[in-house]
Motif scaffolding. Structure first.
Motif, short mmCIF file in Angstrom:
data_model
loop_
_atom_site.label_atom_id
_atom_site.label_comp_id
_atom_site.label_asym_id
_atom_site.label_seq_id
_atom_site.Cartn_x
_atom_site.Cartn_y
_atom_site.Cartn_z
N LEU A 171 0.87 -1.18 0.00
CA LEU A 171 0.00 0.00 0.00
C LEU A 171 0.91 1.22 0.00
N GLY A 172 0.86 1.98 -1.10
CA GLY A 172 1.80 3.09 -1.28
C GLY A 172 1.58 4.23 -0.32
N LYS A 200 -5.19 4.48 0.84
CA LYS A 200 -6.17 4.11 1.87
C LYS A 200 -7.04 2.94 1.40
N ALA A 201 -7.28 2.04 2.33
CA ALA A 201 -8.29 0.99 2.14
C ALA A 201 -9.05 0.93 3.46
N GLY A 220 -1.39 7.51 -2.73
CA GLY A 220 -2.59 8.32 -2.77
C GLY A 220 -3.82 7.64 -3.34
N ALA A 221 -3.75 6.36 -3.68
CA ALA A 221 -4.91 5.66 -4.22
C ALA A 221 -5.94 5.42 -3.12
N ASN A 222 -7.20 5.32 -3.53
CA ASN A 222 -8.29 5.06 -2.60
C ASN A 222 -9.00 3.78 -3.00
N ILE A 231 -10.85 3.40 -6.65
CA ILE A 231 -11.56 2.14 -6.89
C ILE A 231 -12.88 2.21 -6.14
N GLY A 232 -13.99 2.22 -6.89
CA GLY A 232 -15.30 2.34 -6.26
C GLY A 232 -15.67 1.13 -5.44
N SER A 233 -16.65 1.33 -4.57
CA SER A 233 -17.07 0.27 -3.66
C SER A 233 -17.57 -0.96 -4.40
#
Length: 459
Positions: free
Chosen positions: A348-349, A353-354, A368-370, A396-398
């Motif tokens: 996880l960069g 966030k996950a 910074g990816a979500n 990445i959407g739910s």
């Protein structure tokens, strides 16, 4: 550190570890000394301490379950077989062939006494080369309850007599100084003394402790040193004693973590592994369990009910609550995983966030990816594992399924509910859903029909 000119540094060292007992009180198919404490077999704890003294030879005396020991040791020590078992003196004698040609000091240890400190071993060896040059040095201890331990009758550090509990008189049993069984002996004396042992005692066995009495009768000064921590010589013979040893180890490790600058909100609920590394200004909330192979940098927050194993957490990371990090999980600076997120062999960069209900396996997530709630990386096809790569600042959407191998580009958006099986380019929106179908009034007609059928059946 031992000075290079000291007797200990100048004298070669061999370690003999006794592990031939059947361990029947464990009621286990696993060899007693391989039962873990803090995720590490008790034998490995002992070998790690001995390794600080750089022994030239290591011998493990085995009997029942020796194949298990051979598999774990993988050539790091010679296996000497004691079959049948005729006592501790007989056990050490089985190491003679493995120590053929060795001239130096021999430390005799026990595989089910795993927490003897290297500094204690050094003290025994230093005394072996100290005043009077005793042929045997015994490690004594003074427990609160002397139970069935053998006794050491001594004048200062000079041993006058050693006796096993079953053979001791009432007067001898009143002595508080007990025998741990650990000894330091010169190799040139050890086997000569062992061959003079007799088994005319209550157990009909060849007691190792009797080499002290033989040397004493010969007019030699055998010495005892006393550990300042009786817990380090506590033997482990049952599941209950294993749990007690685990509790003692964990209590010490928690104190050390807090002394080193970590905050444990409820210390008694945090469980470390033998190699857990925790930085400063780390906050660990209740009910966190560390498996082996975890490194936690400074300024990390681990919330309640997390299980972390084989993972690396960089500065500023936040984990949990209720997160599971499996081997190969790497969280870069200021990244975050939240409740019910599982990671395995995934990176996880920075700042990524996950936050909810996701599985990231065999994945690389850019800075910074979500990762939206319910996202999974579908990494296994039933035969092989495949990798998912998610670019920087991707969203990445739910409830998305990323079917590996697949690559999501930087700044790309995957719409909620998508099942993505092909690469997504940088900056692209990918929406993979069936077309939404609307049938006005269909639900009302369905309900009317079902109510009518139900009424007809009720007549």
């Amino acid at each position: 550190m031992t000075d290079a000119a000291s007797p200990l540094a100048a004298s070669p060292l061999a370690i003999v570890i006794l592990a031939a007992g059947k361990g029947t009180r464990m009621k286990s198919e696993l060899h007693k000394v391989l039962h873990p404490i803090a995720g590490r077999p008790m034998l490995e704890h002992l070998l790690a301490s001995a390794a600080e003294l750089a022994p030239e030879r290591q011998v493990v005396v085995a009997g029942h379950g020796r194949e298990q020991l051979e598999a774990v040791l993988a050539g790091r020590a010679t296996i000497a077989v004691q079959e049948p078992q005729h006592g501790t003196g007989h056990a050490v004698l089985q190491a003679e062939a493995a120590l053929a040609g060795f001239e130096g000091d021999v430390l005799i240890l026990y595989g089910d006494v795993p927490f003897v400190r290297a500094q204690t071993m050094r003290a025994m060896l230093d005394r072996l080369h100290g005043w009077h040059n005793p042929p045997v040095v015994v490690l004594g201890f003074e427990p609160e309850d002397s139970l069935n331990y053998g006794r050491i009758v001594a004048d200062a550090d000079k041993i006058l007599e050693m006796v096993e509990h079953k053979d001791a008189t009432a007067e001898q049993r009143a002595v508080k100084l007990c025998n741990s069984g650990l000894m330091a002996v010169r190799s040139r004396d050890l086997f000569a003394l062992l061959r003079r042992l007799r088994n005319d005692n209550a157990q009909g066995e060849y007691y190792l402790t009797d080499i002290v009495n033989i040397a004493t009768d010969d007019g030699h000064h055998c010495a005892v040193i006393v550990t300042d921590d009786p817990d380090e010589v506590a033997g482990i013979n049952s599941r209950g004693e294993l749990a007690e040893a685990e509790a003692r180890w964990q209590a010490r490790r928690r104190r050390q973590a807090m002394a080193d600058g970590a905050s444990l909100v409820a210390p008694e609920t945090v469980w470390f592994a033998w190699d857990t590394r925790v930085g400063r200004d780390v906050t660990i909330e209740p009910n966190v369990v560390f498996g082996p192979g975890v490194e936690v940098a400074d300024n990390v927050t681990i919330r309640a009910f997390c299980h972390i194993e084989g993972a690396s957490l960089a500065s500023g990371v936040e984990v949990g609550p209720y997160a599971r990090l499996r081997p190969g999980a790497v969280l870069k600076e200021r990244s975050k995983v939240g409740n019910f997120v599982e990671m395995k062999k995934a990176v996880l960069g920075p700042g990524a966030k996950a936050n909810h209900l996701s599985y990231l396996g065999d994945a690389e997530v850019g800075a910074g990816a979500n990762i939206g709630a319910g996202t999974i990386t579908c990494n296994y096809d039933g035969y092989f594992k495949h990798k998912t790569v998610i670019g920087e600042r991707a969203f990445i959407g739910s409830n998305s399924a990323l079917i590996a191998p697949v690559r999501i580009g930087a700044d790309a958006i995957v719409a909620a509910g998508s099942a993505v099986s092909r690469d997504v380019a940088d900056g692209e929106l990918r929406l993979v859903r069936a077309e939404q179908l609307v049938k006005p009034g269909w639900a009302d007609r369905f309900h009317d029909a079902m109510k009518k059928k139900k009424a007809e059946k009720a007549r």
